[in-house]
Design an enzyme around this catalytic site. Structure first.
Site, PDB file in Angstrom:
ATOM      1  N   HIS A 156      55.291  18.808  10.356  1.00  0.00           N
ATOM      2  CA  HIS A 156      55.588  18.997   9.109  1.00  0.00           C
ATOM      3  C   HIS A 156      56.046  20.226   8.676  1.00  0.00           C
ATOM      4  CE1 HIS A 156      52.540  15.678   8.902  1.00  0.00           C
ATOM      5  NE2 HIS A 156      51.824  16.213   9.537  1.00  0.00           N
ATOM      6  N   SER A 277      81.315  34.754   5.464  1.00  0.00           N
ATOM      7  CA  SER A 277      81.646  34.423   4.216  1.00  0.00           C
ATOM      8  C   SER A 277      82.662  35.224   3.722  1.00  0.00           C
ATOM      9  CB  SER A 277      80.332  34.426   3.373  1.00  0.00           C
ATOM     10  OG  SER A 277      80.589  34.548   1.977  1.00  0.00           O
ATOM     11  N   LYS A 283      77.200  37.936   6.025  1.00  0.00           N
ATOM     12  CA  LYS A 283      76.780  36.459   6.450  1.00  0.00           C
ATOM     13  C   LYS A 283      77.328  36.256   7.803  1.00  0.00           C
ATOM     14  CE  LYS A 283      75.181  33.448   4.034  1.00  0.00           C
ATOM     15  NZ  LYS A 283      75.149  32.421   3.151  1.00  0.00           N
ATOM     16  N   GLU A 290      76.117  22.917  11.383  1.00  0.00           N
ATOM     17  CA  GLU A 290      76.222  22.090  10.068  1.00  0.00           C
ATOM     18  C   GLU A 290      76.920  20.941  10.143  1.00  0.00           C
ATOM     19  OE1 GLU A 290      74.931  25.417   6.713  1.00  0.00           O
ATOM     20  OE2 GLU A 290      76.909  25.864   7.746  1.00  0.00           O
ATOM     21  N   TYR A 317      89.142 -15.816  15.910  1.00  0.00           N
ATOM     22  CA  TYR A 317      89.690 -14.558  15.583  1.00  0.00           C
ATOM     23  C   TYR A 317      90.053 -14.529  13.828  1.00  0.00           C
ATOM     24  CZ  TYR A 317      92.764 -10.741  14.669  1.00  0.00           C
ATOM     25  OH  TYR A 317      93.548  -9.485  14.308  1.00  0.00           O
TER      26      TYR A 317
HETATM   27  N1  ARG Z   1      96.434  -6.028  15.514  1.00  0.00           N
HETATM   28  C1  ARG Z   1      95.659  -7.139  15.776  1.00  0.00           C
HETATM   29  C2  ARG Z   1      94.403  -6.618  15.587  1.00  0.00           C
HETATM   30  O1  ARG Z   1      94.200  -5.492  15.891  1.00  0.00           O
HETATM   31  C3  ARG Z   1      96.149  -7.816  16.647  1.00  0.00           C
HETATM   32  C4  ARG Z   1      95.586  -9.424  16.930  1.00  0.00           C
HETATM   33  C5  ARG Z   1      96.536 -10.069  16.006  1.00  0.00           C
HETATM   34  N2  ARG Z   1      96.302 -11.551  16.070  1.00  0.00           N
HETATM   35  C6  ARG Z   1      97.044 -12.287  15.078  1.00  0.00           C
HETATM   36  N3  ARG Z   1      96.381 -13.604  15.251  1.00  0.00           N
HETATM   37  N4  ARG Z   1      97.653 -11.878  14.301  1.00  0.00           N
HETATM   38  O2  ARG Z   1      93.508  -7.521  15.611  1.00  0.00           O
END
Ligand code: ARG
Length: 468
Positions: A156, A277, A283, A290, A317
């Site tokens: 504490h 400072s 200081k 920090e 993706y």
């Molecule tokens: N620059 C893209 C990334 O970092 C690469 C992959 C791109 N893929 C696509 N289907 N456009 O994710």
């Protein structure tokens, strides 16, 4: 025209390019992208897509490009390419024409970027391991330099029980050891190869994925193409390990800032790692510590940002995932910087052991010892506790420590108190009584220090061997 050219009849707008292009930041994966491309050229040559002559030409140009990348000589600024993948392909085509245009057969930027990023993270994990080891080294050196120093331990933020300074150092060694084992753990999980998974469904060309993985130093190929191209767990994990370790460093920073304060006055930090400072000449500010504390904000933020980006993304993706990089690059860099500067601060520490000892002595931390002493002389604990409390009150009243009260005064509380009481009231006695495993007594602390030094030596030697 961009590399996805054919279907498009007009160029991208400037604003689209600004939002879409990743070359300004993914260029730092140039070496990984080229290495992956070399291995890919070998794989498709084996699969019959390239003749061995074509493959050799491609490998030759890519190897030269890799050398330039390592020397930081690639000209990204004027290339106008969208990302590092198109940059490398364009450079190849520029040199080899149609032969260069064959490299991307059977590959997608989706499996490419997933591979590049894993390679990049793996290399940085290896570098970060060394940084963590150096910080551990600095803690152990500090502990060795000030083996006998004692300071107050707090709960504490109230003085609770005295501890040896090496015990404090070794507490942070434990934390950093956990960070190290988290890195090792993550490295194993990360070390699977997405290349050969194509855009999302796998490639139709009969490349040998086991061989690709082995050539890129991966333990195995990723098992599912949909997952392989859309998994960013390894980035999240790396940012989590960085965040946890930064949290550890910031706690150490906070301790040191407090110990360095005018109020505590236990330590001094070196000129090289502090600032003055502009207004107040007297200081000397603990800026480095920090900033270690302060930089946690952005590192924790990057982890949160990617979790939110990934949440609810449909397979496989999506361009959202391009947002995985800048935060991760920054987290890795900040963690690296913070580990290095923490080492420097630890190396520069000087201890005001007198002030520390005085602070550790104050606060009647030896009242329990007095009670135990009376128990040894046959007084029941509850009564002994009571007597000791009365002694504390009397000492408080006079504004002195228990051990400063003369024997005749002490005897007024119990005639069992004798000359031998002064030995048990001493700071060293009090600290060294805690000689249990994990405790702050001289013996377990020395054992722990020796153990951790040996452990570090072994880890350093293993890291050296891996590098060599
Ligand atoms: N620059 C893209 C990334 O970092 C690469 C992959 C791109 N893929 C696509 N289907 N456009 O994710």
């Amino acid at each position: 025209m961009a590399l996805w050219g054919g279907r498009f009849q007009s160029d991208s707008s400037d604003m689209f390019r600004q939002v879409n292009d990743s070359l300004p930041f993914d260029q730092i994966m140039a070496a990984q992208d080229i290495f992956g491309s070399i291995v890919w050229s070998r794989a498709i040559a084996k699969a019959g897509v390239l003749s061995s002559d074509e493959q050799q030409k491609i490998e030759q140009v890519l190897s030269e490009l890799l050398d330039s990348a390592k020397r930081n000589e690639l000209d990204f600024a004027s290339s106008g390419e969208e990302d590092i993948h198109s940059f490398v392909e364009a450079a190849l085509i520029d040199k080899l024409g149609d032969i260069g245009r064959k490299l991307h057969t059977g590959r997608s930027r989706n499996d490419q970027v997933a591979t590049d990023f894993r390679l990049w993270c793996r290399e940085h994990i290896d570098q970060l391991r060394l940084d963590v080891l150096s910080t551990i080294q600095s803690l152990l050196n500090s502990a060795t330099r000030h083996q006998h120093a004692i300071l107050p331990g707090y709960t504490h933020l109230q003085r609770a029980q005295p501890v040896r300074f090496p015990h404090w150092c070794l507490a942070y060694v434990e934390m950093l050891k956990r960070d190290l084992s988290r890195l090792d753990d993550l490295r194993k999980r990360l070390n699977q190869c997405p290349l050969g998974c194509g855009a999302l469904a796998g490639t139709t060309y009969p490349v040998d994925r086991e061989d690709i993985a082995a050539q890129l130093g991966f333990d195995a190929p990723c098992q599912n193409s949909l997952d392989a191209v859309s998994d960013r767990d390894f980035v999240l994990e790396l940012m989590f390990v960085a965040s946890t370790s930064m949290m550890h460093l910031s706690r150490m920073a906070e301790d040191l800032i407090f110990y360095n304060s005018g109020e505590a006055g236990f330590i001094r930090m070196g000129d090289a790692v502090t600032s003055g400072s502009s207004l107040m000449p007297q200081k000397k500010n603990p800026d480095a510590m920090e900033l270690v504390r302060g930089k946690c904000g952005r590192v924790f933020g990057h982890l949160q940002a990617l979790l939110v980006t990934m949440k609810g993304l449909p397979l496989a993706y999506n361009k959202d995932m391009q947002e995985d990089k800048e935060g991760a690059f920054d987290s890795v860099n900040q963690w690296h910087i913070c580990l290095r500067i923490s080492s420097e601060v630890l190396d520069s520490l000087e201890l005001n052991t007198d002030v520390m000892t005085k602070a550790a002595q104050a606060g009647y931390a030896n009242a329990t010892e007095l009670a135990d002493y009376l128990v040894d002389k046959g007084i029941p604990f509850r009564t002994a506790h009571d007597i000791s409390g009365q002694v504390v009150l009397a000492a408080l009243d006079k504004g002195v420590a228990i051990e400063s009260l003369p024997l005749d005064v002490l005897k007024q509380f119990s005639d069992k108190i004798d000359h031998d009481v002064y030995a048990i009231l001493e700071l060293d006695y009090l600290v060294d009584k805690r000689n249990i495993l994990g405790g702050t007594g001289q013996k377990p602390v020395q054992q722990a220090l020796a153990r951790e030094k040996a452990h570090l030596k072994a880890l350093m030697a293993a890291a050296e061997k891996d590098r060599g």
